[in-house]
Motif scaffolding. Structure first.
Motif, PDB file in Angstrom:
ATOM      1  N   LYS A 166      46.702  44.929  47.797  1.00 35.16           N
ATOM      2  CA  LYS A 166      45.384  45.132  48.391  1.00 35.16           C
ATOM      3  C   LYS A 166      45.313  44.527  49.791  1.00 35.16           C
ATOM      4  O   LYS A 166      44.779  45.138  50.726  1.00 35.16           O
ATOM      5  N   GLN A 167      45.866  43.313  49.952  1.00 35.64           N
ATOM      6  CA  GLN A 167      45.851  42.662  51.269  1.00 35.64           C
ATOM      7  C   GLN A 167      46.769  43.396  52.246  1.00 35.64           C
ATOM      8  O   GLN A 167      46.421  43.569  53.421  1.00 35.64           O
ATOM      9  N   PRO A 224      46.346  41.723  44.210  1.00 37.09           N
ATOM     10  CA  PRO A 224      46.005  40.987  45.438  1.00 37.09           C
ATOM     11  C   PRO A 224      46.953  41.240  46.605  1.00 37.09           C
ATOM     12  O   PRO A 224      46.512  41.483  47.731  1.00 37.09           O
TER      13      PRO A 224
END
Length: 351
Positions: A137-138, A134
């Motif tokens: 990816k962000q 996460p």
């Protein structure tokens, strides 16, 4: 062309040696040559980056902090960074090694491609990539937005029909002239071919069965950027373009093998194929001979010029795309939009 081991499948205890060799061969044969070359460049870059940044080799799977640092190092201009900034120090070393051009922020597409390659290496090794977590990816999404810039055209100007005619006028009588005339006309009139498509053409990809009766030549492309092997429709050349290609085949005595080849200083046709860079040099040379700036257009100008001319002549976009093999209507529409807005009567309200 055998790729380096890091982007070949890892041996598995569940597979016999013969099966592993078959899987490796499948990866090589099933990956386009352009992708293999991109993998090689990207692997070289990320390996050097991690060596300089962390003093270690790549890990399989890669550590999340390394993936995050890779993203953080690239979405900003480093010219204004302090001299002891670790991202700047790393970039300067990569510049000295010839792996990076400048301290300027790389294009988001470049960062995306390198990460995509890194992801692919993990998949080939049957490993989970850190780029799917996460936080990473962000961060990647934010980096793409932070580094966003107006897309630069692949060619400064399109090679429209009038520009093409100027280039063709420089092709007079040598074998080199015959080759360049055929290459430029085929590259333009068959829908705006990419460099790799032109250099990949073989003599057996050209059918002359209908040339005598109809002045038509059929071209078969093995594959393109947007089509797979066996899915690319045949393309047609008519009139002057077909005649120029047939003349080159006769003058160059091309009976088999590569269609477009280097020519020696003694005007002798060689057996090997042209490189993609040679196409760039040919366009540059013909622009100079035509009295135009050498950077007026790149080989992609043949592609953009074909679509621009189709729009200028009122050809339906669907018909142009049948030859250009654009997969995206939106991508092809950009060339039509440039023409449409210039002819829009609303632009003449104040004169």
């Amino acid at each position: 062309m055998k790729p380096p081991a890091p982007y070949l499948p890892t041996a598995s205890p569940a597979l016999s040696q013969a099966d592993h060799e078959a899987l490796t061969d499948l990866y090589i044969r099933g990956t386009p040559a352009n992708t293999l070359r991109a993998y090689e460049r990207d692997l070289l870059y990320v390996t050097a980056w991690k060596s300089v940044r962390f003093g270690t080799t790549l890990s399989w799977p890669e550590r999340e902090e390394a993936a995050l640092a890779f993203i953080l190092d690239h979405p900003r201009d480093l010219d204004d960074a302090s001299e002891d900034d670790v991202a700047r120090e790393t970039a300067e070393t990569l510049i000295a090694q010839g792996l990076r051009k400048s301290l300027a922020c790389p294009a988001p597409s470049t960062l995306d491609r390198r990460i995509a390659s890194w992801l692919a290496f993990h998949r080939m090794k049957n490993l989970t990539s850190p780029f799917g977590t996460p936080q990473v990816k962000q961060a990647r999404s934010k980096a793409r937005r932070a580094a966003a810039r107006p897309p630069a055209p692949k060619s400064a100007n399109p090679i429209t029909r009038d520009v093409l005619e100027q280039l063709l006028a420089t092709c007079r009588g040598t074998r080199r002239d015959c080759r360049d005339r055929a290459l430029l006309m085929l590259g333009w009139a068959s829908g705006g071919r990419r460099r790799s498509e032109l250099t990949g053409l073989m003599r057996e990809d050209v059918s002359l069965k209908e040339f005598e009766k109809r002045s038509i030549v059929w071209i078969s492309l093995l594959e393109t950027k947007t089509t797979q092997k066996g899915e690319t429709p045949r393309l047609v050349l008519k009139g002057r373009a077909a005649q120029a290609l047939v003349h080159w085949i006769e003058v160059g005595e091309i009976t088999d093998g590569p269609l477009f080849r280097p020519i020696s200083k003694a005007d002798r046709v060689l057996k090997r194929r042209l490189s993609p860079d040679a196409i760039y040099q040919i366009v540059r040379h013909r622009l100079k001979l035509a009295g135009l700036p050498e950077d007026f257009a790149s080989p992609h100008g043949l592609r953009s010029g074909f679509l621009t001319q189709a729009a200028l002549d009122g050809a339906p976009i669907q018909a142009a795309m049948r030859l250009s093999l654009h997969r995206s209507m939106a991508q092809a529409q950009k060339y039509y939009d440039d023409v449409d807005i210039a002819e829009n009567p609303a632009t003449d309200l104040l004169r």
